[in-house]
Design an enzyme around this catalytic site. Structure first.
Site, short mmCIF file in Angstrom:
data_model
loop_
_atom_site.label_atom_id
_atom_site.label_comp_id
_atom_site.label_asym_id
_atom_site.label_seq_id
_atom_site.Cartn_x
_atom_site.Cartn_y
_atom_site.Cartn_z
N CYS A 27 3.52 -30.43 -8.57
CA CYS A 27 4.92 -29.98 -8.01
C CYS A 27 5.63 -29.72 -8.44
CB CYS A 27 4.43 -31.16 -6.35
SG CYS A 27 5.70 -31.19 -5.68
N CYS A 77 8.08 -32.82 -7.20
CA CYS A 77 7.42 -34.37 -7.31
C CYS A 77 7.51 -34.69 -8.70
CB CYS A 77 5.44 -34.40 -7.43
SG CYS A 77 5.65 -33.20 -5.55
#
Length: 144
Positions: free
Chosen positions: A69, A72
């Site tokens: 991600c 993230c």
């Protein structure tokens, strides 16, 4: 009389009783002798998640994330920075949803990053999406 708080060790995950007025002094784990405050997020798996969420008297801020991600990964340095700034009054933790799929399912994590604040064993706030350090710190302090 000074109140004691339970702080779960970020290294061995043992609960420790710490006088509230001594939190700022840090302290060492009674079991493994490591510092109770590492200045960085604690990596949690299913077993350590239960110990931290279920036993700690501190608010626990969990970042549900995954290695693939991009948002993230972009938020990770801010999360580390805020962990260092908010300890010892908050503990920040990370749960890799790829490795801990049962936790992601249990908490119905539909998008990542998702941040959740736990206090007294239950979730009290949730926010999805990446944040910069200042926004993250404000959100934690307003909701914990």
């Amino acid at each position: 009389m000074n109140k004691s708080l339970i702080v779960v060790c970020p290294h061995c995950h043992a609960p420790n009783r710490v006088p509230e007025d001594r939190l700022a002094a840090g302290g060492a784990c009674g079991k493994c002798k490591s510092s109770l405050f590492a200045g960085k997020p604690v990596e949690l798996d299913a077993a350590s998640f239960e110990r931290h969420i279920g036993r700690s008297d501190l608010p626990i801020v969990v970042d549900f994330w995954a290695p693939w991600c991009s948002p993230c990964r972009m938020m990770a340095p801010a999360f580390v920075q805020v962990a260092g700034e908010l300890e010892p009054h908050y503990q920040l933790a990370k749960v890799n949803t790829e490795d801990q799929q049962e936790l992601a399912a249990r908490f119905a994590i539909r998008s990542i990053p998702t941040l959740a604040i736990f206090r007294g064993g239950r979730e009290i706030a949730r926010q999805s999406g990446a944040m910069d350090a200042a926004s993250l710190k404000r959100w934690i302090q307003a909701n914990a």
